[in-house]
Write an enzyme that holds these catalytic residues in place. Structure first.
Site, mmCIF file in Angstrom:
data_model
loop_
_atom_site.group_PDB
_atom_site.id
_atom_site.type_symbol
_atom_site.label_atom_id
_atom_site.label_comp_id
_atom_site.label_asym_id
_atom_site.label_seq_id
_atom_site.Cartn_x
_atom_site.Cartn_y
_atom_site.Cartn_z
ATOM 1 C CG HIS A 223 -2.287 -0.852 1.353
ATOM 2 N ND1 HIS A 223 -3.002 -0.935 1.803
ATOM 3 C CD2 HIS A 223 -2.115 -2.216 0.869
ATOM 4 C CE1 HIS A 223 -3.719 -2.092 1.870
ATOM 5 N NE2 HIS A 223 -3.232 -2.690 0.990
ATOM 6 C CD GLU B 43 -1.990 4.146 3.109
ATOM 7 O OE1 GLU B 43 -3.179 4.470 3.338
ATOM 8 O OE2 GLU B 43 -1.869 3.213 2.279
#
Length: 143
Positions: free
Chosen positions: A47, A49
């Protein structure tokens, strides 16, 4: 947030779910930027993040990002919220809310749990319309 939105658009162009993220250091300087790469890397944890947290930690040579701020185009999922907590991110700015898969203000609400060791300051709705629009357009093209 504008750079995170650019990363989301680049992720969409690669066929990835269009989520982008950036981390700024304590002085406001850009430490890392990324978009989702789960398909490209065949990695369900890739992801945006997590990619920027890994890159910023590597750049600083530290396991914690104390004093750093994360900008992401969509409310982080529970996995990413936990990583944000573990990284000791100072502030989390995000664009669109995610009632279905979010883990910050929806779903698991990771930062509200008594077992959460660190909760960043939260700022939601930053460039929300643009962030949501990128996601809507991406999924509309696939239907």
């Amino acid at each position: 947030m504008l750079r995170a939105l650019s990363e989301a658009e680049a992720a969409a162009a690669r066929g990835e779910v269009p989520i982008g993220a950036v981390i700024a250091g304590p002085d406001g300087a850009l430490l890392a930027a990324a978009g989702n790469r789960t398909r490209e890397l065949n990695d369900p944890t890739a992801h945006a993040e997590l990619l920027v947290i890994r890159a910023a930690c590597a750049r600083l040579g530290a396991e914690r990002l104390t004093g750093c701020d994360l900008y992401v185009t969509l409310e982080p999922c529970p996995m990413c919220a936990a990583a944000i907590s573990f990284a000791r991110i100072r502030r989390l700015y995000y664009g669109a809310s995610d009632p279905k898969g979010g883990g910050v203000e929806h779903g698991a609400r990771v930062f509200s749990q008594p077992t959460c060791h660190h909760a960043p300051e939260l700022y939601a709705g930053i460039e929300e319309q643009r962030a949501a629009g990128i996601l809507r357009a991406f999924f509309a093209d696939r239907r």
